[in-house]
Design a protein around this motif. Structure first.
Motif, PDB file in Angstrom:
ATOM      1  N   TYR A  30       0.849  -0.998   0.105  1.00 45.33           N
ATOM      2  CA  TYR A  30       0.024  -0.174   0.003  1.00 45.33           C
ATOM      3  C   TYR A  30       0.886   1.232   0.068  1.00 45.33           C
ATOM      4  CZ  TYR A  30       1.006  -0.895   4.829  1.00 45.33           C
ATOM      5  OH  TYR A  30       1.657  -1.313   6.136  1.00 45.33           O
ATOM      6  N   PRO A  31       0.188   2.286  -0.332  1.00 47.51           N
ATOM      7  CA  PRO A  31       1.251   3.497  -0.607  1.00 47.51           C
ATOM      8  C   PRO A  31       1.762   4.141   0.872  1.00 47.51           C
ATOM      9  CG  PRO A  31      -0.975   3.762  -1.909  1.00 47.51           C
ATOM     10  CD  PRO A  31      -0.898   2.762  -0.835  1.00 47.51           C
ATOM     11  N   CYS A  37       1.423   7.045   1.725  1.00 47.87           N
ATOM     12  CA  CYS A  37       0.607   7.923   2.320  1.00 47.87           C
ATOM     13  C   CYS A  37      -0.208   7.279   3.532  1.00 47.87           C
ATOM     14  CB  CYS A  37      -0.568   8.207   1.478  1.00 47.87           C
ATOM     15  SG  CYS A  37      -0.306   9.353  -0.144  1.00 47.87           S
ATOM     16  N   ALA A  38      -0.068   5.768   3.612  1.00 47.13           N
ATOM     17  CA  ALA A  38      -1.117   5.323   4.822  1.00 47.13           C
ATOM     18  C   ALA A  38      -0.071   5.535   5.783  1.00 47.13           C
ATOM     19  CB  ALA A  38      -1.030   3.779   4.403  1.00 47.13           C
ATOM     20  N   LYS A  51      -0.053   9.273   7.308  1.00 48.23           N
ATOM     21  CA  LYS A  51      -1.353   9.468   7.953  1.00 48.23           C
ATOM     22  C   LYS A  51      -1.127   8.890   9.449  1.00 48.23           C
ATOM     23  CE  LYS A  51      -3.281  12.408   5.878  1.00 48.23           C
ATOM     24  NZ  LYS A  51      -1.690  12.710   5.537  1.00 48.23           N
ATOM     25  N   LEU A  52      -0.435   7.713   9.657  1.00 50.63           N
ATOM     26  CA  LEU A  52      -0.333   7.161  10.966  1.00 50.63           C
ATOM     27  C   LEU A  52       0.446   8.116  11.793  1.00 50.63           C
ATOM     28  CD1 LEU A  52       0.124   3.287  10.322  1.00 50.63           C
ATOM     29  CD2 LEU A  52      -1.918   4.480  10.595  1.00 50.63           C
ATOM     30  N   ASN A  53       1.530   8.685  11.063  1.00 50.04           N
ATOM     31  CA  ASN A  53       2.430   9.717  11.540  1.00 50.04           C
ATOM     32  C   ASN A  53       1.598  11.102  11.874  1.00 50.04           C
ATOM     33  OD1 ASN A  53       3.978   7.768  11.613  1.00 50.04           O
ATOM     34  ND2 ASN A  53       5.430   8.637  10.074  1.00 50.04           N
ATOM     35  N   GLU A  54       0.639  11.114  11.391  1.00 50.86           N
ATOM     36  CA  GLU A  54      -0.195  12.340  11.427  1.00 50.86           C
ATOM     37  C   GLU A  54       0.431  13.503  10.811  1.00 50.86           C
ATOM     38  OE1 GLU A  54      -1.952  12.238  15.553  1.00 50.86           O
ATOM     39  OE2 GLU A  54      -3.727  13.619  14.600  1.00 50.86           O
ATOM     40  N   ASN A  55       0.720  13.405   9.603  1.00 53.22           N
ATOM     41  CA  ASN A  55       1.439  14.610   9.158  1.00 53.22           C
ATOM     42  C   ASN A  55       0.423  15.164   8.165  1.00 53.22           C
ATOM     43  OD1 ASN A  55       3.820  13.846   9.817  1.00 53.22           O
ATOM     44  ND2 ASN A  55       3.920  12.312   8.268  1.00 53.22           N
ATOM     45  N   GLU A  56       0.533  16.702   7.986  1.00 52.25           N
ATOM     46  CA  GLU A  56      -0.328  17.426   7.180  1.00 52.25           C
ATOM     47  C   GLU A  56       0.275  16.895   5.747  1.00 52.25           C
ATOM     48  OE1 GLU A  56       0.690  21.418   6.396  1.00 52.25           O
ATOM     49  OE2 GLU A  56      -1.348  21.714   5.801  1.00 52.25           O
ATOM     50  N   CYS A  57      -0.498  16.797   4.667  1.00 54.42           N
ATOM     51  CA  CYS A  57       0.026  16.327   3.338  1.00 54.42           C
ATOM     52  C   CYS A  57       0.828  17.558   2.883  1.00 54.42           C
ATOM     53  CB  CYS A  57      -1.220  15.973   2.422  1.00 54.42           C
ATOM     54  SG  CYS A  57      -0.787  15.490   0.923  1.00 54.42           S
ATOM     55  N   SER A  74       1.687   8.727  -2.783  1.00 49.51           N
ATOM     56  CA  SER A  74       1.054   8.012  -3.189  1.00 49.51           C
ATOM     57  C   SER A  74       0.871   6.711  -4.087  1.00 49.51           C
ATOM     58  CB  SER A  74      -0.443   8.754  -3.424  1.00 49.51           C
ATOM     59  OG  SER A  74      -0.006   9.496  -4.578  1.00 49.51           O
ATOM     60  N   SER A  84       7.515  12.813   6.807  1.00 53.28           N
ATOM     61  CA  SER A  84       7.493  12.968   8.318  1.00 53.28           C
ATOM     62  C   SER A  84       8.324  14.303   8.752  1.00 53.28           C
ATOM     63  CB  SER A  84       7.765  11.994   9.238  1.00 53.28           C
ATOM     64  OG  SER A  84       6.678  10.910   8.878  1.00 53.28           O
ATOM     65  N   PHE A  85       9.714  14.390   7.718  1.00 53.87           N
ATOM     66  CA  PHE A  85      10.485  15.528   8.080  1.00 53.87           C
ATOM     67  C   PHE A  85      10.472  16.329   7.206  1.00 53.87           C
ATOM     68  CE2 PHE A  85      12.375  12.052  10.490  1.00 53.87           C
ATOM     69  CZ  PHE A  85      13.038  12.697  11.782  1.00 53.87           C
ATOM     70  N   GLY A  86       9.284  16.751   6.467  1.00 57.10           N
ATOM     71  CA  GLY A  86       9.008  17.817   5.626  1.00 57.10           C
ATOM     72  C   GLY A  86       9.386  17.771   4.328  1.00 57.10           C
ATOM     73  N   LYS A 118      -0.021  21.119  15.988  1.00 58.38           N
ATOM     74  CA  LYS A 118       1.017  20.201  15.707  1.00 58.38           C
ATOM     75  C   LYS A 118       2.016  21.200  15.314  1.00 58.38           C
ATOM     76  CE  LYS A 118       2.509  16.488  12.981  1.00 58.38           C
ATOM     77  NZ  LYS A 118       2.969  15.921  11.740  1.00 58.38           N
ATOM     78  N   GLU A 173       4.728  21.415  12.869  1.00 55.13           N
ATOM     79  CA  GLU A 173       5.178  20.679  11.311  1.00 55.13           C
ATOM     80  C   GLU A 173       6.701  21.104  11.181  1.00 55.13           C
ATOM     81  OE1 GLU A 173       3.569  18.827   9.502  1.00 55.13           O
ATOM     82  OE2 GLU A 173       1.604  19.040  10.128  1.00 55.13           O
ATOM     83  N   VAL A 174       7.464  20.003  10.645  1.00 55.54           N
ATOM     84  CA  VAL A 174       8.614  20.184  10.147  1.00 55.54           C
ATOM     85  C   VAL A 174       8.721  20.779   8.852  1.00 55.54           C
ATOM     86  CG1 VAL A 174      10.948  18.948  10.162  1.00 55.54           C
ATOM     87  CG2 VAL A 174       9.026  17.971  11.273  1.00 55.54           C
ATOM     88  N   CYS A 203      -4.896   4.707  -1.256  1.00 55.56           N
ATOM     89  CA  CYS A 203      -4.033   5.063  -0.271  1.00 55.56           C
ATOM     90  C   CYS A 203      -4.418   4.854   1.434  1.00 55.56           C
ATOM     91  CB  CYS A 203      -3.536   6.641  -0.527  1.00 55.56           C
ATOM     92  SG  CYS A 203      -4.873   7.703  -0.099  1.00 55.56           S
TER      93      CYS A 203
END
Ligand SMILES: Cc1cc2nc3c(=O)[nH]c(=O)nc-3n(C[C@H](O)[C@H](O)[C@H](O)COP(=O)(O)OP(=O)(O)OC[C@H]3O[C@@H](n4cnc5c(N)ncnc54)[C@H](O)[C@@H]3O)c2cc1C
Ligand code: SF4
Ligand code: SF4
Ligand code: SF4
Ligand code: SF4
Ligand code: SF4
Ligand code: FES
Lengths: 257, 283, 369
Positions: A164-165, A167-168, A171-177, A188, A200-202, C30, C32-33, C253
């Protein structure tokens, strides 16, 4: 299930940056019990002695020279299990960027007039040359994935990659896309397993783990354009790691296989 | 339905397997082995035919298997017929007597045996489908006088893939059981019928209003078998199937086994055709 | 109704008091980085994002947040959780239950409805003790939304923009104070030793009612079909072209199910130690939008296209769960619409199906008339 004798493991490097082997060395530091389970008999990055008697071969780097092919076949002869370690061995890696140009052009560009003397060709995943049982994707590989893959092999099974991509996991890491910030991202269509470390590190996902098995590239391209990426920008971004896979799927579409 | 094992662990966690022991392993074919599992203490599975357990190989994972032994013959042990098909089943095939496995269950709805009393019973297992039906067949044979005719039509792809050959011989030898076996492809030594399982059905004389049919096999088989059975005039509510789906929890939580609104692990795996015939995702 | 009034300033004292006895979780910003991107790029600064997280104090609590990326389900059903550990090839197993006493602040009513739906799912039949243990040890302090949190939210349509019957404590913003309703003994336990709280007066009740009734007009209806019609709307739309069209767009996704407060499907995985005889079993979030979700050994996939998987999600949300629990499986929070890269949004999908139905029945009437 007990293993009576420790399986012998060897590491080999082809065209690559050796970053994955550094990750392995790192894993050896953090997982001291790893060495109680296997015996490493060849590892140029970490030791000088070598033993040609091994069961599991970890191969780093892409195959990009004719002379590599014979070496790969010799490893295949000896090993019961061949593991492609990292994006170069798995996908051709960044090296495969040059596959979009003719090998002659690449040789001239890299080596100048002497280019003809070198036997380098397209950068190929090792699977293009020999049978490969197991893949550990990523540039560089994920330490935990390496450790888990090794455990699976010790249990006499082949590790299973997520299908799976990214993106999954993002989201578990709760990042803004990142697209919401105007940063195009390949998450994706890229196979998860890295824990979406880049987003997760931008930083955008560059697809180093290869495509998921059913990637919706068409719509991702549309998304990228919608978020302000110029036409053709998606292609440029996706070539970094996905050149070989994309060319293969082009080939499929044109019935070249 | 009583769920005795669940009760023993419901005070702790429904996901915590009971540690059981492999008592015996018997190879049946190239790919299938029969495992006899012994529960700890004086626990017994108390299952209904058609129910399944979740079996763990610790460190590899868990997978669902139909209970192949008959409740009438289970005494602190039960049997699973397991085909080597992937991670868990490979690992299971590498285990032997004395090794520990985890057991959760029994789960799901089995066949409501009581309802079939006095009926003629037609069994149509295809391949591995004999594993769950064997449980019901042996239960029926152990209380033979409660039922009318017992007819078994068993199909496998090749003679080498026939399961429980010794039992098939025993059943065939009985006066009160009608057994027919067929293979899709024969080999040199095969004396029996050749052809897919559906070719056996037209030859059987049935009194449809009193017949209950049980068919378990791969998804493709169902479509053809159903046509034949319905053609014979057997009611949709009297045709029973057992459906396979991906399963993780066995207790209606993980979502994997959904067939439209049904949960195979709770509402099934055994269904009368009438219940699922309108479900788009069922067959 | 037993209404209390709490000055906003008292939150500091309250959270401090609670922190001594509970793990206190609430909506917070949150961090954000941000990475430096090459010049001339299209990059914009990150928007404010909120997540449920452990609070170091009242200063972190953002009670007027619009929505969080992940819903509070992650507290009861963590993304990855250990179910048990085993030793000696499984001869010894040790159960893991998380019984930390926890308070969650600032749950919106849609999310509260969602928790009640999860309660149903995990308690019926063989109960899920891992969920139940966390749930039993958690007290929820919900808060009334006075504005829609986004244009993707359709909580009014789903009936989740108001309180469910069951709750612990519920806050309503009255300006400088919060009105506080007490719904359970577990809730009133949180008020122990809290000094800065008083029983509501006649005027407070009046203000409270003002605020609640002003809310009505601010929330639009966004679905063109009524909640009670959704199951039947879907019942006739199974073969609609809409699913094929959406399936073309969907990236598979699983973002929509991850951010959904009522999605709870999971996978189970083992991790073994290098001795190969000890290890742990984990539960991890899964998604019906993933290609492997319904595939079995041997390769047969019972839902083998993105269209079929997407349709399943909508049916599970708007039909199957209503049919089996009597509660819609969607609470209209809008998170999935907000997060989906290809803009697949429940409001649009439902309205599209509804319009098709209206068009079809219109035609039928023409023919008959
Ligand atoms: C009710 C029921 C009764 C059954 N009864 C029997 C029986 O009596 N005998 C028998 O032999 N079998 C039976 N089966 C089938 C048996 O459960 C499967 O063969 C077994 O689950 C295979 O597990 P595995 O780990 O060996 O296979 P794997 O293929 O390794 O699969 C493990 C799980 O992962 C899934 N999976 C497959 N590929 C992937 C992938 N790429 N990524 C992620 N996940 C994947 C599979 O769908 C499976 O659920 C039954 C199934 C059900 C539902
Ligand atoms: S940032 Fe990348 S990986 Fe994360 S959700 Fe967006 S597209 Fe997917
Ligand atoms: S997010 Fe993408 S580029 Fe980054 S490690 Fe994962 S697969 Fe590789
Ligand atoms: S609907 Fe959107 S969020 Fe959901 S899987 Fe498809 S692309 Fe991802
Ligand atoms: S389906 Fe979408 S709108 Fe409905 S509850 Fe889930 S995330 Fe919210
Ligand atoms: S089946 Fe899909 S939509 Fe329903 S709860 Fe599971 S993940 Fe969510
Ligand atoms: S197996 Fe988990 S819901 Fe049925």
């Amino acid at each position: 299930m007990t293993v009576s004798t420790k399986p012998k493991v060897a590491f080999f490097d082809f065209t690559g940056c050796e970053g994955c082997q550094l990750t392995v060395i790192d894993a050896l530091q953090t997982h001291a019990d790893l060495l109680s389970a296997v015996e490493i008999v060849q590892f140029r990055e970490a030791m000088s002695e070598r033993d040609e008697d091994y069961q599991i071969a970890f191969i780093e780097g892409s195959c990009s020279r004719t002379s590599d092919e014979a070496r790969l076949k010799a490893i295949r002869e000896q090993a019961q299990i061949v593991v492609a370690l990292g994006a170069c061995a798995h996908l051709g890696g960044v090296n495969a960027l040059r596959n979009w140009q003719s090998s002659d052009d690449v040789r001239r560009y890299v080596y100048g007039q002497g280019g003809k003397l070198y036997d380098s060709h397209k950068a190929l995943p090792i699977q293009a040359i020999i049978r490969v049982e197991c893949f550990i994707p990523g540039c560089p590989i994920d330490r935990n994935e390496f450790v888990n893959a090794l455990k699976a092999l010790l249990q006499h099974r082949l590790p299973r990659l997520p299908d799976y991509p990214v993106c999954a996991e993002c989201k578990l890491n709760e990042n803004e896309c990142l697209f919401m910030r105007g940063i195009p991202c390949l998450g994706s269509v890229t196979r998860a397993g890295c824990g979406a470390i880049c987003p997760s590190f931008g930083a955008c996902c560059e697809g180093c783990r290869g495509l998921v098995s059913d990637p919706n590239i068409g719509w991702l391209r549309a998304v990228a354009v919608e978020h302000g990426l110029r036409e053709g920008g998606f292609e440029a971004a996706s070539r970094l790691f996905l050149s070989h896979e994309l060319m293969e799927s082009e080939g499929d579409r044109h019935g070249k296989h | 339905m009583s769920l005795p094992l669940i009760e023993t662990f419901s005070t702790t966690s429904a996901y915590l397997p009971l540690v059981a022991r492999i008592a015996d392993v018997r190879p049946l074919t190239q790919l299938e082995k029969l495992f006899t599992i012994e529960l700890p203490g004086d626990l017994s599975l108390k299952h209904a035919p058609g129910q399944f357990v979740e079996l763990s190989v610790f460190g590899v994972g868990e997978a669902p298997f139909s209970i192949s032994s008959s409740p009438s013959r289970s005494n602190g042990t039960f049997e699973l017929c397991v085909r080597q098909a992937g991670q868990v089943t490979d690992a299971l095939h590498a285990l032997g007597p004395g090794d520990a496995v985890g057991v959760r269950g029994p789960f799901g709805r089995g066949f409501p045996v009581r309802r079939f009393r006095g009926k003629d019973l037609l069994f149509l297992p295809g391949g591995l489908g004999l594993a769950p039906l064997r449980s019901l067949i042996n239960q029926v044979l152990d209380e033979r006088s409660n039922y009318g005719r017992v007819i078994i039509l068993y199909g496998a792809r090749h003679p080498s893939e026939l399961l429980f050959q010794d039992e098939l011989t025993l059943w065939s030898a009985r006066e009160d059981v009608e057994v027919q076996v067929t293979v899709d492809r024969s080999d040199g030594n095969w004396q029996g019928h050749v052809g897919v399982i559906t070719t056996l059905i037209p030859e059987v004389q049935l009194y449809a209003p009193n017949t209950v049919a049980f068919t378990v096999g791969p998804p493709v088989m169902y479509r053809f078998v159903l046509v034949e059975l319905l053609g014979k005039g057997i009611r949709e509510g009297n045709i029973w199937l057992s459906l396979e789906r991906r399963m993780k929890c066995g207790i209606g939580k993980c979502g994997h086994c959904q067939i439209n609104h049904l949960y195979t692990c709770l509402d099934g795996p055994c269904f009368p055709y009438a219940q699922i015939k309108r479900l788009e995702e069922a067959l | 109704m037993n209404l209390q009034v709490l000055p906003k300033g008292a939150l500091v004292e309250w959270i401090e008091l609670l922190s001594a006895r509970y793990r206190v979780i609430g909506p917070k910003r949150k961090q954000e980085v941000v990475q430096q991107q090459p010049a001339g790029d299209t990059q914009q600064p990150p928007r404010e994002q909120y997540i449920f997280g452990e609070l170091q104090g009242a200063h972190e609590l953002e009670l007027s947040y619009p929505s969080t990326i992940l819903p509070p389900k992650k507290v009861f059903l963590p993304q990855k959780e250990e179910l048990f550990s085993f030793k000696d090839n499984g001869h010894q197993v040790d159960l893991q239950l998380d019984e930390r006493r926890t308070v969650i602040f600032g749950i919106h009513t849609c999310d509260l409805h969602a928790v009640l739906l999860l309660d149903q799912a995990f308690s019926q039949g063989a109960a899920d003790q891992h969920y139940m243990a966390r749930r039993a040890n958690t007290t929820l302090v919900s808060i009334e939304c006075l504005e829609p949190c986004s244009e993707n939210a359709f909580c009014k349509d789903m009936g989740t923009w108001i309180m469910p019957e069951t709750f612990d404590l519920h806050l309503t913003d009255l300006g400088h104070e919060y009105a506080l309703e007490i719904g359970s003994a577990k809730g009133s336990e949180l008020l122990q030793n809290l000094t800065n709280i008083r029983t509501a007066t006649e005027t407070d009740y009046w203000r409270f009612n003002q605020v609640i009734s002003a809310k009505w007009a601010r929330f639009p209806y966004r679905l063109e079909a009524d909640l009670s019609e959704l199951p039947s709307l879907l019942a006739i739309s199974y073969r609609s072209q809409v699913w094929e069209e959406l399936g073309q767009q969907c990236l598979g996704c699983g973002t929509c199910t991850a951010v959904c407060p009522t999605c709870y499907c999971f996978d189970v995985v083992d991790e073994v130690n290098f001795d190969l005889t000890s290890g742990k079993r984990f539960r991890v979030w899964d998604s019906c939008q993933f290609g492997q979700f319904a595939s079995v050994a041997g390769g047969h996939d019972f839902r083998n296209s993105r269209a079929a998987r997407l349709r399943h999600r909508f049916y599970h949300k708007f039909k199957y769960q209503s049919d089996s629990f009597g509660l819609a499986g969607c609470v209209g929070c809008g998170r999935c619409a907000e997060a989906c890269l290809v803009n697949i949004k429940p409001i649009d999908v439902i309205n599209k199906l509804h319009r098709k139905r209206v068009a079809v029945s219109g035609k039928r009437q023409e023919v008959m008339g």
